[in-house]
Design a protein around this motif. Structure first.
Motif, mmCIF file in Angstrom:
data_model
loop_
_atom_site.group_PDB
_atom_site.id
_atom_site.type_symbol
_atom_site.label_atom_id
_atom_site.label_comp_id
_atom_site.label_asym_id
_atom_site.label_seq_id
_atom_site.Cartn_x
_atom_site.Cartn_y
_atom_site.Cartn_z
ATOM 1 N N LYS A 150 41.110 -25.587 0.455
ATOM 2 C CA LYS A 150 42.090 -25.042 1.403
ATOM 3 C C LYS A 150 43.429 -24.769 0.736
ATOM 4 C CE LYS A 150 39.843 -26.914 5.344
ATOM 5 N NZ LYS A 150 39.904 -26.821 6.748
ATOM 6 N N ILE A 151 43.796 -25.609 -0.230
ATOM 7 C CA ILE A 151 45.044 -25.376 -0.949
ATOM 8 C C ILE A 151 44.943 -24.106 -1.790
ATOM 9 C CG2 ILE A 151 46.604 -26.313 -2.695
ATOM 10 C CD1 ILE A 151 45.835 -29.108 -1.716
ATOM 11 N N ILE A 152 43.798 -23.881 -2.436
ATOM 12 C CA ILE A 152 43.608 -22.692 -3.267
ATOM 13 C C ILE A 152 43.637 -21.421 -2.413
ATOM 14 C CG2 ILE A 152 41.946 -21.506 -4.764
ATOM 15 C CD1 ILE A 152 43.520 -23.651 -6.155
ATOM 16 N N GLY A 170 38.187 -15.062 -9.874
ATOM 17 C CA GLY A 170 38.311 -14.204 -11.043
ATOM 18 C C GLY A 170 39.502 -14.494 -11.918
ATOM 19 N N ILE A 171 39.986 -15.717 -11.913
ATOM 20 C CA ILE A 171 41.136 -16.094 -12.726
ATOM 21 C C ILE A 171 40.625 -16.875 -13.930
ATOM 22 C CG2 ILE A 171 43.277 -17.408 -12.754
ATOM 23 C CD1 ILE A 171 43.455 -16.767 -9.741
ATOM 24 N N LYS A 200 37.956 -36.026 -11.580
ATOM 25 C CA LYS A 200 37.051 -36.391 -10.494
ATOM 26 C C LYS A 200 36.544 -35.106 -9.857
ATOM 27 C CE LYS A 200 38.833 -40.916 -9.465
ATOM 28 N NZ LYS A 200 39.143 -41.868 -8.441
ATOM 29 N N SER A 201 35.939 -35.223 -8.716
ATOM 30 C CA SER A 201 35.368 -34.059 -8.041
ATOM 31 C C SER A 201 36.437 -33.046 -7.632
ATOM 32 C CB SER A 201 34.566 -34.501 -6.821
ATOM 33 O OG SER A 201 35.408 -35.182 -5.915
ATOM 34 N N LEU A 243 38.405 -27.477 -7.984
ATOM 35 C CA LEU A 243 39.505 -26.577 -8.348
ATOM 36 C C LEU A 243 39.059 -25.541 -9.375
ATOM 37 C CD1 LEU A 243 42.619 -25.986 -8.219
ATOM 38 C CD2 LEU A 243 42.809 -27.489 -10.176
ATOM 39 N N ILE A 244 38.334 -25.973 -10.396
ATOM 40 C CA ILE A 244 37.878 -25.049 -11.443
ATOM 41 C C ILE A 244 36.892 -24.031 -10.871
ATOM 42 C CG2 ILE A 244 36.523 -24.928 -13.573
ATOM 43 C CD1 ILE A 244 37.870 -27.559 -14.388
ATOM 44 N N ASN A 245 35.975 -24.478 -10.023
ATOM 45 C CA ASN A 245 35.013 -23.553 -9.411
ATOM 46 C C ASN A 245 35.703 -22.510 -8.545
ATOM 47 O OD1 ASN A 245 32.770 -24.653 -10.609
ATOM 48 N ND2 ASN A 245 32.390 -26.091 -8.945
ATOM 49 N N LYS A 246 36.700 -22.908 -7.769
ATOM 50 C CA LYS A 246 37.410 -21.955 -6.905
ATOM 51 C C LYS A 246 38.240 -20.975 -7.723
ATOM 52 C CE LYS A 246 36.278 -22.441 -2.731
ATOM 53 N NZ LYS A 246 35.702 -21.334 -2.007
#
Length: 125
Positions: A70-72, A110-111, A96-97, A102-105
């Motif tokens: 939600k933050i992303i 596309g960043i 952690k998870s 975060l990395i997946n989002k």
């Protein structure tokens, strides 16, 4: 009378975004998650927390990894506004998870992630 129910973000020119690269700091406290988007001179562009991104005030709901999604969503608008293509990810917490989410989002939008580094504080004694 005009009703101003839509707020538009205005691009500010005082940020130093060289080659559209920015830094993301992520910190997890006992009851909250903070994600800060900075330019290359560590000037804060936007800072979001899990308390500001979800409606509930429940401590357990604010700590889970899905709040990072939600933050992303809020940060995605800022990525488009400043044409940010690459990110330097700086961790102020254990891996952690939350980090994996975060990395997946970030990859989903596309960043590119240039580097991942850790800046955890070490106890003095």
């Amino acid at each position: 009378m005009i009703n101003n129910k839509y707020k538009f973000k205005v691009k500010k020119d005082h940020f130093f975004l060289h080659k559209n690269i920015a830094k993301i700091y992520i910190k997890r406290s006992y009851t909250n998650i903070f994600i800060t988007l900075c330019d290359l001179n560590n000037k804060v562009i936007i800072c979001k927390s899990s308390g500001s991104s979800i409606e509930t005030k429940n401590k357990r709901r604010k700590k889970i990894a899905q709040t990072v999604e939600k933050i992303i969503l809020f940060l995605k608008k800022t990525f488009k506004l400043y044409n940010i293509n690459s990110i330097i990810l700086i961790l102020k917490m254990k891996v952690k998870s939350h980090i994996y989410t975060l990395i997946n989002k970030i990859k989903y939008y596309g960043i590119n992630i240039i580097s991942i580094s850790s800046k955890r504080s070490i106890a003095h004694n």
